[in-house]
Design a protein around this motif. Structure first.
Motif, PDB file in Angstrom:
ATOM      1  N   LEU A 140       7.387  49.034 -35.643  1.00  0.00           N
ATOM      2  CA  LEU A 140       7.348  49.724 -35.083  1.00  0.00           C
ATOM      3  C   LEU A 140       5.997  50.631 -34.891  1.00  0.00           C
ATOM      4  O   LEU A 140       5.114  50.927 -36.301  1.00  0.00           O
ATOM      5  CB  LEU A 140       8.333  50.880 -34.921  1.00  0.00           C
ATOM      6  CG  LEU A 140       7.967  52.098 -34.273  1.00  0.00           C
ATOM      7  CD1 LEU A 140       8.242  51.767 -33.044  1.00  0.00           C
ATOM      8  CD2 LEU A 140       9.625  53.438 -34.801  1.00  0.00           C
ATOM      9  N   VAL A 141       5.312  50.524 -34.269  1.00  0.00           N
ATOM     10  CA  VAL A 141       3.711  50.638 -34.848  1.00  0.00           C
ATOM     11  C   VAL A 141       3.255  52.007 -34.106  1.00  0.00           C
ATOM     12  O   VAL A 141       2.215  52.667 -34.132  1.00  0.00           O
ATOM     13  CB  VAL A 141       2.658  49.584 -33.650  1.00  0.00           C
ATOM     14  CG1 VAL A 141       2.675  48.239 -34.980  1.00  0.00           C
ATOM     15  CG2 VAL A 141       3.059  49.146 -32.735  1.00  0.00           C
ATOM     16  N   ALA A 142       4.226  52.281 -32.581  1.00  0.00           N
ATOM     17  CA  ALA A 142       3.532  53.294 -31.909  1.00  0.00           C
ATOM     18  C   ALA A 142       4.868  54.006 -31.385  1.00  0.00           C
ATOM     19  O   ALA A 142       5.642  53.129 -30.856  1.00  0.00           O
ATOM     20  CB  ALA A 142       2.187  53.564 -31.002  1.00  0.00           C
ATOM     21  N   GLY A 143       4.564  55.428 -31.263  1.00  0.00           N
ATOM     22  CA  GLY A 143       5.696  56.062 -30.273  1.00  0.00           C
ATOM     23  C   GLY A 143       5.298  57.137 -29.559  1.00  0.00           C
ATOM     24  O   GLY A 143       4.495  58.041 -30.227  1.00  0.00           O
ATOM     25  N   LEU A 163       7.018  50.948 -28.935  1.00  0.00           N
ATOM     26  CA  LEU A 163       5.307  50.318 -29.265  1.00  0.00           C
ATOM     27  C   LEU A 163       5.965  49.217 -30.550  1.00  0.00           C
ATOM     28  O   LEU A 163       5.444  49.897 -31.414  1.00  0.00           O
ATOM     29  CB  LEU A 163       3.902  50.093 -28.963  1.00  0.00           C
ATOM     30  CG  LEU A 163       3.232  48.944 -28.653  1.00  0.00           C
ATOM     31  CD1 LEU A 163       3.500  48.436 -27.364  1.00  0.00           C
ATOM     32  CD2 LEU A 163       2.371  50.253 -29.369  1.00  0.00           C
ATOM     33  N   TRP A 164       6.104  47.832 -30.469  1.00  0.00           N
ATOM     34  CA  TRP A 164       6.764  47.448 -31.608  1.00  0.00           C
ATOM     35  C   TRP A 164       5.858  45.681 -31.832  1.00  0.00           C
ATOM     36  O   TRP A 164       5.772  44.774 -30.435  1.00  0.00           O
ATOM     37  CB  TRP A 164       8.628  46.927 -31.862  1.00  0.00           C
ATOM     38  CG  TRP A 164       8.800  47.698 -31.756  1.00  0.00           C
ATOM     39  CD1 TRP A 164       9.565  48.724 -30.338  1.00  0.00           C
ATOM     40  CD2 TRP A 164      10.239  47.741 -32.384  1.00  0.00           C
ATOM     41  NE1 TRP A 164      10.428  49.609 -30.976  1.00  0.00           N
ATOM     42  CE2 TRP A 164      10.873  48.850 -32.600  1.00  0.00           C
ATOM     43  CE3 TRP A 164      10.667  47.885 -33.783  1.00  0.00           C
ATOM     44  CZ2 TRP A 164      12.052  49.770 -32.895  1.00  0.00           C
ATOM     45  CZ3 TRP A 164      11.151  47.625 -34.922  1.00  0.00           C
ATOM     46  CH2 TRP A 164      12.188  49.042 -34.475  1.00  0.00           C
ATOM     47  N   GLU A 165       5.792  45.652 -32.936  1.00  0.00           N
ATOM     48  CA  GLU A 165       5.077  44.131 -32.949  1.00  0.00           C
ATOM     49  C   GLU A 165       6.142  43.348 -33.664  1.00  0.00           C
ATOM     50  O   GLU A 165       6.770  43.695 -34.614  1.00  0.00           O
ATOM     51  CB  GLU A 165       4.067  43.505 -33.872  1.00  0.00           C
ATOM     52  CG  GLU A 165       2.512  44.605 -32.738  1.00  0.00           C
ATOM     53  CD  GLU A 165       1.622  44.317 -34.045  1.00  0.00           C
ATOM     54  OE1 GLU A 165       1.879  44.071 -34.582  1.00  0.00           O
ATOM     55  OE2 GLU A 165       0.505  44.828 -33.322  1.00  0.00           O
ATOM     56  N   TRP A 166       6.535  42.033 -33.679  1.00  0.00           N
ATOM     57  CA  TRP A 166       7.928  41.490 -33.109  1.00  0.00           C
ATOM     58  C   TRP A 166       7.547  39.488 -34.070  1.00  0.00           C
ATOM     59  O   TRP A 166       6.679  39.334 -33.512  1.00  0.00           O
ATOM     60  CB  TRP A 166       8.707  41.266 -32.680  1.00  0.00           C
ATOM     61  CG  TRP A 166       9.807  42.391 -32.503  1.00  0.00           C
ATOM     62  CD1 TRP A 166       9.666  43.464 -31.513  1.00  0.00           C
ATOM     63  CD2 TRP A 166      11.083  41.906 -33.031  1.00  0.00           C
ATOM     64  NE1 TRP A 166      10.580  44.785 -32.576  1.00  0.00           N
ATOM     65  CE2 TRP A 166      11.216  43.747 -32.581  1.00  0.00           C
ATOM     66  CE3 TRP A 166      11.981  42.011 -34.142  1.00  0.00           C
ATOM     67  CZ2 TRP A 166      12.964  44.677 -33.320  1.00  0.00           C
ATOM     68  CZ3 TRP A 166      12.636  42.257 -35.045  1.00  0.00           C
ATOM     69  CH2 TRP A 166      13.531  43.798 -33.641  1.00  0.00           C
ATOM     70  N   THR A 167       7.975  39.654 -34.964  1.00  0.00           N
ATOM     71  CA  THR A 167       7.249  38.211 -35.603  1.00  0.00           C
ATOM     72  C   THR A 167       8.797  37.531 -35.836  1.00  0.00           C
ATOM     73  O   THR A 167       9.668  38.149 -36.610  1.00  0.00           O
ATOM     74  CB  THR A 167       6.724  37.876 -36.748  1.00  0.00           C
ATOM     75  OG1 THR A 167       5.965  37.981 -36.880  1.00  0.00           O
ATOM     76  CG2 THR A 167       6.245  36.441 -37.474  1.00  0.00           C
ATOM     77  N   LEU A 168       9.660  36.477 -35.406  1.00  0.00           N
ATOM     78  CA  LEU A 168      10.779  35.435 -35.388  1.00  0.00           C
ATOM     79  C   LEU A 168       9.969  34.405 -36.416  1.00  0.00           C
ATOM     80  O   LEU A 168       9.214  33.556 -35.232  1.00  0.00           O
ATOM     81  CB  LEU A 168      11.582  35.616 -34.846  1.00  0.00           C
ATOM     82  CG  LEU A 168      12.481  36.641 -33.359  1.00  0.00           C
ATOM     83  CD1 LEU A 168      12.635  36.302 -31.944  1.00  0.00           C
ATOM     84  CD2 LEU A 168      13.130  37.459 -34.493  1.00  0.00           C
ATOM     85  N   SER A 169      10.445  34.477 -37.291  1.00  0.00           N
ATOM     86  CA  SER A 169      11.108  32.509 -38.169  1.00  0.00           C
ATOM     87  C   SER A 169      11.371  31.459 -37.584  1.00  0.00           C
ATOM     88  O   SER A 169      12.075  32.263 -36.785  1.00  0.00           O
ATOM     89  CB  SER A 169      10.463  32.646 -39.977  1.00  0.00           C
ATOM     90  OG  SER A 169       9.820  33.633 -40.025  1.00  0.00           O
ATOM     91  N   ALA A 170      11.187  30.848 -37.621  1.00  0.00           N
ATOM     92  CA  ALA A 170      12.072  29.330 -37.138  1.00  0.00           C
ATOM     93  C   ALA A 170      13.159  30.025 -37.461  1.00  0.00           C
ATOM     94  O   ALA A 170      13.776  29.690 -38.557  1.00  0.00           O
ATOM     95  CB  ALA A 170      11.729  28.204 -38.031  1.00  0.00           C
TER      96      ALA A 170
END
Length: 208
Positions: A108-111, A120-127
């Motif tokens: 969660l980077v901002a709200g 506002l989110w940044e997501w990373t999903l690994s394999a």
């Protein structure tokens, strides 16, 4: 798959304590008992006590239920309760509220503040990773934009395959999931709009 909070960016212990202190401050400011907030949020009293003590890593869903019950929105749980005209989040300063078993993260980077909360989110999903979300409050909408890789999105009975550059708007008040079925990691930006936070959930109003 792990759905626990790890608070990697801001420090696990310090952020957990800050969230616990904010929950306790907001609860006492409303003159609610632990039992009242637990009933309204739909979490156990034991869990709520541990959250306020900063001694537990609850799921994102649990924190959403607590923040909605308090009427402050999830972003306010990870920020100081001081109104500011602007808030700057430097790279690496966001709150990592989800980590997967293979290294993926939801940050969660901002709200914004209530009543109409935007996250506002940044997501990373690994394999091979996925994150399943329970329905948010009524009227919640989400916007997802894939920055890299492929993300399969399930929304209720619908499903979408999104590749780099693709975007979708969908309902967040139904069960939904973000899935990476490929052998490489995927990154996406997520915006969550939750209207009317704090306009309900009062002791004795029948919404517990």
């Amino acid at each position: 798959m792990s759905t626990m909070l790890h608070f990697m960016d801001l420090g696990a212990e310090s952020l957990a304590r800050a969230i616990g202190a904010r929950v306790k401050h907001e609860r006492k400011g409303r003159e609610w008992t632990l039992d009242q907030l637990a009933a309204i949020a739909g979490v156990s009293r034991r869990m709520l006590v541990r959250v306020e003590q900063g001694s537990v890593n609850p799921s994102v869903g649990t924190l959403l239920r607590i923040s909605d019950a308090l009427g402050i929105g999830l972003p306010s749980l990870v920020e100081a309760p001081i109104p500011l005209a602007s808030r700057l989040t430097r790279h690496g300063e966001g709150a990592a509220l989800w980590t997967g078993d293979r290294g993926g993260r939801g940050v969660l980077v901002a709200g914004t503040e209530p009543p109409d909360v935007v996250e506002l989110w940044e997501w990373t999903l690994s394999a091979g990773e996925q994150h399943r979300s329970e329905p948010h409050s009524e009227g919640t909408r989400e916007l997802l934009h894939v920055q890299e890789g492929t993300v399969n999105l399930a929304v209720g009975d619908d499903s979408f395959t999104l590749r780099t550059g693709d975007a979708v708007t969908f309902r967040g008040d139904v069960p939904h999931a973000y899935v990476n079925e490929t052998e490489v990691s995927a990154r996406f930006v997520l915006t969550v709009f939750e209207p009317g936070v704090g306009t309900s959930h009062r002791p004795g109003d029948g919404n517990a």
